[in-house]
Design an enzyme around this catalytic site. Sequence first.
Site, PDB file in Angstrom:
ATOM      1  N   ASN A   7       5.863 -87.738 -73.464  1.00  0.00           N
ATOM      2  CA  ASN A   7       6.133 -87.367 -74.723  1.00  0.00           C
ATOM      3  C   ASN A   7       6.699 -88.574 -74.883  1.00  0.00           C
ATOM      4  O   ASN A   7       8.605 -89.353 -74.993  1.00  0.00           O
ATOM      5  CB  ASN A   7       7.262 -86.255 -75.110  1.00  0.00           C
ATOM      6  CG  ASN A   7       7.517 -86.319 -76.208  1.00  0.00           C
ATOM      7  OD1 ASN A   7       6.845 -86.660 -76.968  1.00  0.00           O
ATOM      8  ND2 ASN A   7       8.335 -85.038 -75.745  1.00  0.00           N
ATOM      9  N   ARG A  91       1.744 -86.204 -74.642  1.00  0.00           N
ATOM     10  CA  ARG A  91       1.880 -85.295 -76.248  1.00  0.00           C
ATOM     11  C   ARG A  91       1.799 -85.825 -77.610  1.00  0.00           C
ATOM     12  O   ARG A  91       2.482 -87.890 -77.313  1.00  0.00           O
ATOM     13  CB  ARG A  91       3.427 -84.503 -76.304  1.00  0.00           C
ATOM     14  CG  ARG A  91       4.017 -84.353 -77.428  1.00  0.00           C
ATOM     15  CD  ARG A  91       5.024 -83.610 -77.593  1.00  0.00           C
ATOM     16  NE  ARG A  91       5.198 -83.039 -78.745  1.00  0.00           N
ATOM     17  CZ  ARG A  91       6.338 -83.045 -79.194  1.00  0.00           C
ATOM     18  NH1 ARG A  91       7.347 -83.542 -79.413  1.00  0.00           N
ATOM     19  NH2 ARG A  91       6.118 -82.051 -81.136  1.00  0.00           N
ATOM     20  N   HIS A 180       3.563 -77.509 -83.419  1.00  0.00           N
ATOM     21  CA  HIS A 180       4.440 -76.852 -81.700  1.00  0.00           C
ATOM     22  C   HIS A 180       3.302 -76.350 -81.617  1.00  0.00           C
ATOM     23  O   HIS A 180       3.030 -74.922 -81.074  1.00  0.00           O
ATOM     24  CB  HIS A 180       5.223 -76.007 -82.717  1.00  0.00           C
ATOM     25  CG  HIS A 180       6.650 -76.318 -82.421  1.00  0.00           C
ATOM     26  ND1 HIS A 180       7.233 -75.445 -83.844  1.00  0.00           N
ATOM     27  CD2 HIS A 180       7.648 -77.592 -82.114  1.00  0.00           C
ATOM     28  CE1 HIS A 180       8.298 -75.715 -83.396  1.00  0.00           C
ATOM     29  NE2 HIS A 180       8.906 -76.986 -83.333  1.00  0.00           N
ATOM     30  N   ARG A 241      16.545 -78.520 -91.828  1.00  0.00           N
ATOM     31  CA  ARG A 241      15.283 -78.498 -92.839  1.00  0.00           C
ATOM     32  C   ARG A 241      15.116 -77.356 -93.427  1.00  0.00           C
ATOM     33  O   ARG A 241      16.017 -76.038 -92.555  1.00  0.00           O
ATOM     34  CB  ARG A 241      14.081 -79.372 -91.713  1.00  0.00           C
ATOM     35  CG  ARG A 241      13.975 -79.996 -91.452  1.00  0.00           C
ATOM     36  CD  ARG A 241      12.519 -80.609 -90.579  1.00  0.00           C
ATOM     37  NE  ARG A 241      11.912 -80.821 -89.423  1.00  0.00           N
ATOM     38  CZ  ARG A 241      11.166 -81.187 -88.193  1.00  0.00           C
ATOM     39  NH1 ARG A 241      10.737 -79.326 -87.999  1.00  0.00           N
ATOM     40  NH2 ARG A 241      11.555 -80.926 -87.291  1.00  0.00           N
ATOM     41  N   GLU A 384       5.804 -76.766 -72.780  1.00  0.00           N
ATOM     42  CA  GLU A 384       4.820 -77.515 -73.166  1.00  0.00           C
ATOM     43  C   GLU A 384       4.758 -78.723 -72.002  1.00  0.00           C
ATOM     44  O   GLU A 384       3.653 -79.139 -72.495  1.00  0.00           O
ATOM     45  CB  GLU A 384       5.176 -78.378 -74.498  1.00  0.00           C
ATOM     46  CG  GLU A 384       5.546 -77.085 -75.581  1.00  0.00           C
ATOM     47  CD  GLU A 384       6.886 -77.745 -76.544  1.00  0.00           C
ATOM     48  OE1 GLU A 384       7.566 -77.542 -76.309  1.00  0.00           O
ATOM     49  OE2 GLU A 384       6.148 -78.281 -77.765  1.00  0.00           O
TER      50      GLU A 384
END
Length: 397
Positions: A7, A91, A180, A241, A384
Amino acid sequence: MKILVVNAGSSSLKYQLIDMEGQVVMAKGLCDRIGIPGSLIKHNALDGRSVTREIVMKDHNDAISALIKVLTHEEWGVLKSLDELNAVGHRVVHGGEKFFKSVVINDEVLETLEDCVELAPLHNPPNIMGIKACQANMPDVPQVAVFDTAFHQTMPRKAFLYPIPYEYYGKYRVRKYGFHGTSHKYVAERAAELIGKPLEQLKIITCHLGNGSSITAIEGGKSVDTSMGFTPLDGLPMGTRCGSIDPAIVTYIMNKEGLTTDRMDTILNKKSGVLAVSGVSSDFRDLDEAVDNGNERAFLALSIFAYKIKQYIGAYTCAMGGLDALVFTAGIGENNAAMRTSVCKRLDFLGIEIDESKNSIRGEEIDISTPDAKVRTLVIPTNEELAIAKETQKLLR
Ligand code: ADP
């Protein structure tokens, strides 16, 4: 089969080496401060051996080369040689409309990935650098790209098109993509296994609640809607956010405060969310502590978060015409029992009823619903890296 999961971010690169036989993490670690003075590698092997070393890493190429050295190192290594490594799974954040599933990387794929850069200018370039560095350092090892967006490519047009001038979709590819995806897909598949029914027969809502949060409606194993949009700014309020707000607020505040687009972008991405409402922190553990100390704005931030999740659960249950399972995952979803309680409160009319004694159990896959509840409410830790490794294995078979 041994798979390295990579990643790659702009200045850091996380990795896990997974032996697919038994799904064991043989080693994991991080190359940090890439391109910045003081770059270092932190490496942990399954058996407890660990090392942190400052190594000059001026770019991702140096990072991958350092990673290969540590993986095959006499003292800290877990591989005798690189020949033992069967594949690398990367990823990749944005696959645009081109990638609706994971792919084995070749020159054509790389070219198409470059084409997606303008959709994710912060994330895709370091992902591509990670891929190129692996290709250069291990030319004989197959590389696979697993996208955050791919799972959501099954959304129907009515879910992904925005009601703005149609030409912006054609000209600039403005539409909902969702993110996601690897996590939503992984926990939905686990949910079906835990319930003991085929995924194809289930209507599932997955709540990935972390620093970034998103909710997905999954019908028959396919994503039919998701809360993040053209970018990960949309949907739920998050740590920093704003999530969905009236778009007119953006131009209104810009005019009032004389802000540039960059400044406004920073405010919406980095200075909003629960951090802004609480004035305390973007981290939910800090917010819980503040609430315990009587901080009302921290309580308000948590209330807004739970309220918006509830709204999505309602919306997505209607979108799918029913609900069989509700899944909580990621940092908050897995660990914050009080948030799960707030979200599920007064949803018994939908069939969602949780057992508080089960809800207090932490860190494991668990069905927290009452025995009679119509909807199974599950806590499923996301993974993940394992999901990327599984995708990689599946493609190479
Ligand atoms: P990211 O999106 O960066 O992967 P995570 O999934 O790690 O984020 O989620 C981070 C959030 O999860 C933080 O708000 C944090 O408070 C919360 N969290 C993580 N671990 C725990 C824990 N053990 N107990 C309570 N909350 C936790």
